[in-house]
Structures are given as C-alpha cells and as structure tokens.
Design a protein around this motif. Structure first.
Motif, short mmCIF file in Angstrom:
data_model
loop_
_atom_site.label_atom_id
_atom_site.label_comp_id
_atom_site.label_asym_id
_atom_site.label_seq_id
_atom_site.Cartn_x
_atom_site.Cartn_y
_atom_site.Cartn_z
N GLU A 49 0.83 -1.21 0.00
CA GLU A 49 0.00 0.00 0.00
C GLU A 49 0.86 1.26 0.00
O GLU A 49 0.54 2.25 -0.67
N ILE A 50 1.97 1.24 0.74
CA ILE A 50 2.88 2.40 0.75
C ILE A 50 3.55 2.55 -0.61
O ILE A 50 3.71 3.65 -1.13
N THR A 53 9.21 3.70 -2.41
CA THR A 53 9.51 5.05 -1.95
C THR A 53 10.99 5.37 -2.11
O THR A 53 11.78 4.53 -2.58
N ALA A 270 6.27 4.96 5.76
CA ALA A 270 5.06 5.61 5.24
C ALA A 270 5.14 7.12 5.37
O ALA A 270 4.83 7.87 4.41
N HIS A 271 5.56 7.61 6.53
CA HIS A 271 5.62 9.06 6.77
C HIS A 271 6.65 9.72 5.86
O HIS A 271 6.44 10.85 5.41
N LYS A 275 2.62 9.44 3.61
CA LYS A 275 1.41 8.63 3.72
C LYS A 275 1.18 8.23 5.17
O LYS A 275 2.08 8.30 6.00
N ASN A 277 0.39 5.50 8.16
CA ASN A 277 0.80 4.13 8.45
C ASN A 277 -0.41 3.20 8.28
O ASN A 277 -1.40 3.32 9.00
#
Length: 508
Positions: A49-50, A53, A270-271, A275, A277
């Motif tokens: 989902e993340i 990155t 995520a951050h 995004k 978590n």
C-alpha cells in the motif's frame, strides 16, 4: 511445534489490484507457522500500500554496494595473484585463491546465521567495514603468509555481503517491484568493472616480469591496487553507516515477536513518503505471538538448529531447498573451473591469446567485466515475462552459457577470445543474477539468512575444490572444459525442476 500443513493465506484483492502480479502470498506455501504467515500478509499488505519510496531507492544503492564489493574483492584477488606469486614464489600456487574461498565460506556461515539470530542491521553494517580494513592491510603484507591471512579475513567480511544484500532488500520491497531484486545483480558487474579499471593502470605500469627479480621497488602495482580499492570500500562503508542508515527488517522483527517495532518502522517508511501508516499494533496483536520461537532464548545455540530445521518443514519446501543447494554447489565448481582451465587449454591447442603484455591482459579483463553488467539487466526484464518468470530465465541463461562454453574450444585468435569471453560473461550473469534473487524469494522468511548462508557456503566449498583441482590437475586436458559446460546443462535442468515460481507472488 509446527502444524503438519502450511496455512493458506488469502490476499486482499481490493488492496492489491495489480493484475497478474501479487496473486497470492508465497509465504502461504513456505511458512508453516500460522501466526507468522498471517502477520506476514499484513506486513506485505502495508508495504504494498505504501509502494516504492525513496527509502527502497536508497536500499537499491545501499545493498548494491554489497553486491559490488563482493565481486570487487574476488576479482581483486584474481587480478593481483599473478604478481604476488611472482614476488613471493609460493609453494602452493593457488594458496591465495584457496584463502579467499575459506574466508568466503566461513563468512557466509557466520554472517548468515548471525543475521537470523541478532538481526540484519548489525551484521549488514559490520561486513563492509570489515572488508575495507583487511583489504587495505593486505596491501602492506610483508610476506606471502600475511597476504593469505589478510585476504582470508577480508573475504570473511565479504562472505556476508551477498547473504544479507538480497534478504534485506527483498524484505522491504513492494511485491510489484520484486523483479528489481534480479536487476540489482548488475551491481556485481559494476564491482568487477571498478576492480578491472583500477587494476589496469597499476598492474600494467608497476609490475615486474617473469624473468626479473621481483621486489617492492619494481612490483608495487598489486599493493597500490589493494590500497585504492580498500579505501574505496571504506568510503562505501561510511555511506552505509552514516548517510544511508538501514532500518531493521520488519519481517525479521516479526519472527522475534517484536510487533511494536514492526509498526514503528512501517510508519517511518510511510511518513517519509507522505502517507499514513496502514499497519496498527492491534492488527498484529490480535493474531497472537509467533509460537515457533517460544522455546528459545535469544542467544541459545540450539536456535541455529531451529533455523536449519526451518528450511525443511515439508516435502515441497525441502525439495526446493535441496535444489537450491545443488544449484549453488554446482555453479560454485563449474565457473571457477572455466576460469582455471580454459586459458591453459586454449594455449595447449595453439590459440593466440594476444601479445602477452600486462597491458593487454588487464585491458581485456576490464572489457569483459564491463560486459557482465548487462546480464542482470537482461534478466531483470526476462523474469517479468509471463511465460518465462524466474525459472525459465535461469534455464535460458544456463543453456546459453553451456552452448558458448562448448563453442569456446574453437577459439584461435585474440579477437575470438575476447568476443567469446564477453558473451559468456553476459549469459552467465543472466543465470547467476536470477539465482541470487530467486533463492531468498523461496526461503522461509524467519530462516532466510540461514538458508542463504548454507546455499552460498556450498558454493564456496566447491570454489575451493576448483582451486585445488586447478593446482594439481592436467590443465591441458579437454575433459574439464566439457565437464564445466555439461554442468551448466545440469543447472538448466535444476532450474526447470524448481517447484516455486515467485513471479506473480509476494515473498515471505
């Protein structure tokens, strides 16, 4: 402790609507602990989902350093060995190569097993620094014994690099981008290219000849090569520790029942991507603890046997593990035999290998090693082709290597020698690069470091055997060349027989 059958895990299709990719979790077939398999699904869901990155991009380079350094150090030994032997005139001509093999063997076992016990992070950061220190010190060796000792210690650190590089990168990777694990093997060629380009001017300009008395005054090129490449590896180790800092693998943390840290690390990734978590501690705790670890204290030596046993939990995974071990062992024998025997065989058949100058020799080394970069790049594309995947990409690479090895025996000119060397380098790295990625993909996650360690250790053992054969065998015989080529035919068969195809699946 274990259930008799692996738990079947269903993937949330709404969350992962990626066409043919990520149709199911491979962990449902290779993990036998139900709680671990269910938690692994949640972590895979969160990572998917993340998405890919900047952290995964950093890891591509961070882990690529390890790939590059491992090949760089192996080639560093091969390139410098002739001049070291001319200066010290050792009784056992291949002692330096045997020292590398011994160091790589024990390094693979030590760091691989350690990664499953103490975690990926610490072992991952230590290995590169260890290599840098002993590579530099080896350049100042006062005798042949010290050269072999320091090179063995250097290889001990290098033996852990490839064990950890693939495991760490894979355990942070969204399933949609698992193909990049194969592509990452191009760093192997980058390391060889750097070693060849650095060694070329030093060894061409600061080396003695066979008919001279070799001393430090007229044979310092090999020392300069060690100093330069050792310093380069030291800079890479600093980048690992100070600039691109590795987070502990969330999938290893899962196997240690450290759920809070798993959620924290997923949150940090995520951050950093802007995004939220997608994973909560409640989701993990609802499943319960990983019961497979309940009987072991952290530093109980019996945990090692637990990790080894975990590689053979049922018939299908046992079959896969044994085929992986056989593949690594066979290529560990076949490729060094090719390097050892072929030049002597061609010479005995009247092949003209060039003008014999040091310059030409190391120029050709550099060219061949640049070509090796393209093998994993090609493999990275082939593994995502629907009707090929990982298994048939390895079949193609092995069969092409076998074909050109058989054809190589007709070589009679310098141009032919260089051309065939380049083609074999590409084809071999199609196979090797895919195998490096395939093995960790099909190993149970909690035992991935141990599995990598055992498979690569078998590869190192056979490399030592090849060095011993090269020391005492008849180098002008054609038999080893054909055995080497036939070995790649067997590797193609092993690849065809592998029971798992990771394409379209998410690894544990």
């Amino acid at each position: 402790m274990y259930p008799n059958q692996p738990v079947v895990v269903t993937v949330n299709s709404d969350l992962h609507n990626q066409g043919e990719k990520s149709t199911h979790d491979l962990s449902s077939e290779i993990e036998v602990d139900e709680a671990l398999a269910r938690k692994m699904e949640l972590v895979n869901n969160a990572i998917d989902e993340i998405g890919f990155t900047s952290y995964q991009m950093k890891l591509f380079f961070l882990n690529g350093f390890g790939y590059a350094v491992d090949s760089l150090l192996i080639l560093l030994n091969a390139l410098t060995q002739p001049q070291v032997a001319l200066q010290y005139k050792p009784v056992v001509s291949k002692a330096q190569t045997i020292s590398v093999g011994v160091g790589l063997l024990f390094g693979a076992l030590f760091w691989g097993l350690g990664a499953d016990v103490i975690g990926r992070k610490y072992a991952f950061n230590i290995t590169l620094l260890w290599c840098a220190v002993f590579a530099t010190v080896a350049g100042a060796s006062p005798s042949y014994i010290f050269v072999c000792v320091f090179i063995a210690l250097m290889a001990f650190g290098g033996g852990g690099n490839l064990i950890l590089d693939t495991a760490v990168y894979l355990e942070f990777l969204p399933s949609k981008y698992q193909w990049s694990l194969t592509f990452m093997a191009c760093w192997w060629g980058v390391g060889q290219m750097i070693a060849g380009l650095v060694a070329w001017p030093f060894l061409a300009n600061y080396s003695c000849k066979a008919d001279e008395v070799c001393t430090n005054a007229n044979n310092s090129g090999w020392r300069y090569t060690f100093y330069t490449l050792g310093s380069f590896v030291f800079l890479l180790s600093l980048l690992r520790m100070l600039v691109i800092r590795l987070k502990e693998s969330p999938k290893w943390l899962l196997s240690q029942n450290r759920d809070e840290e798993v959620v924290k690390i997923i949150g940090e990734i995520a951050h950093s991507a802007g995004k939220q978590n997608p994973l909560t501690i409640e989701q993990l705790q609802e499943i319960g603890p990983i019961t497979a670890l309940s009987d072991f204290k952290k530093y109980d030596l019996t945990v090692i046997f637990h990790h080894i046993k975990g590689l053979f939990p049922n018939a299908k995974v046992t079959y896969s593990t044994l085929l992986n071990i056989a593949s690594w062992a066979l290529i560990g024998l076949a490729y060094p035999l090719y390097n050892v025997f072929l030049p002597y065989y061609l010479q005995s058949r009247g092949a003209s290998m060039g003008d014999g100058s040091t310059y030409t020799t190391y120029r050709d080394y550099a060219i061949v090693n640049v070509c090796s970069i393209f093998g994993p790049i090609i493999a990275g594309g082939l593994v995502e082709v629907r009707f090929l995947g990982r298994r048939y990409t390895m079949v193609i690479g092995a069969l092409l290597t076998m074909t050109f090895l058989f054809l190589y025996t007709i070589v009679r000119t310098p141009a032919q020698n260089l051309a065939f060397s380049c083609v074999i380098s590409v084809c071999l790295n199609i196979y090797y690069g895919t195998l490096y990625a395939y093995t960790p993909e099909v190993l149970p996650s909690a035992h991935r470091g141990t599995g990598n360690a055992i498979t690569v250790a078998c590869n190192r053992i056979m490399g030592i055997v090849a060095a011993l054969v090269g020391t005492y065998a008849d180098l002008s015989s054609s038999v080893p060349i054909y055995v080497c080529a036939a070995s790649f035919g067997a590797l193609a068969l092993f690849s065809f027989l592998f029971p798992f195809e990771p394409r379209g699946s998410r690894s544990g």
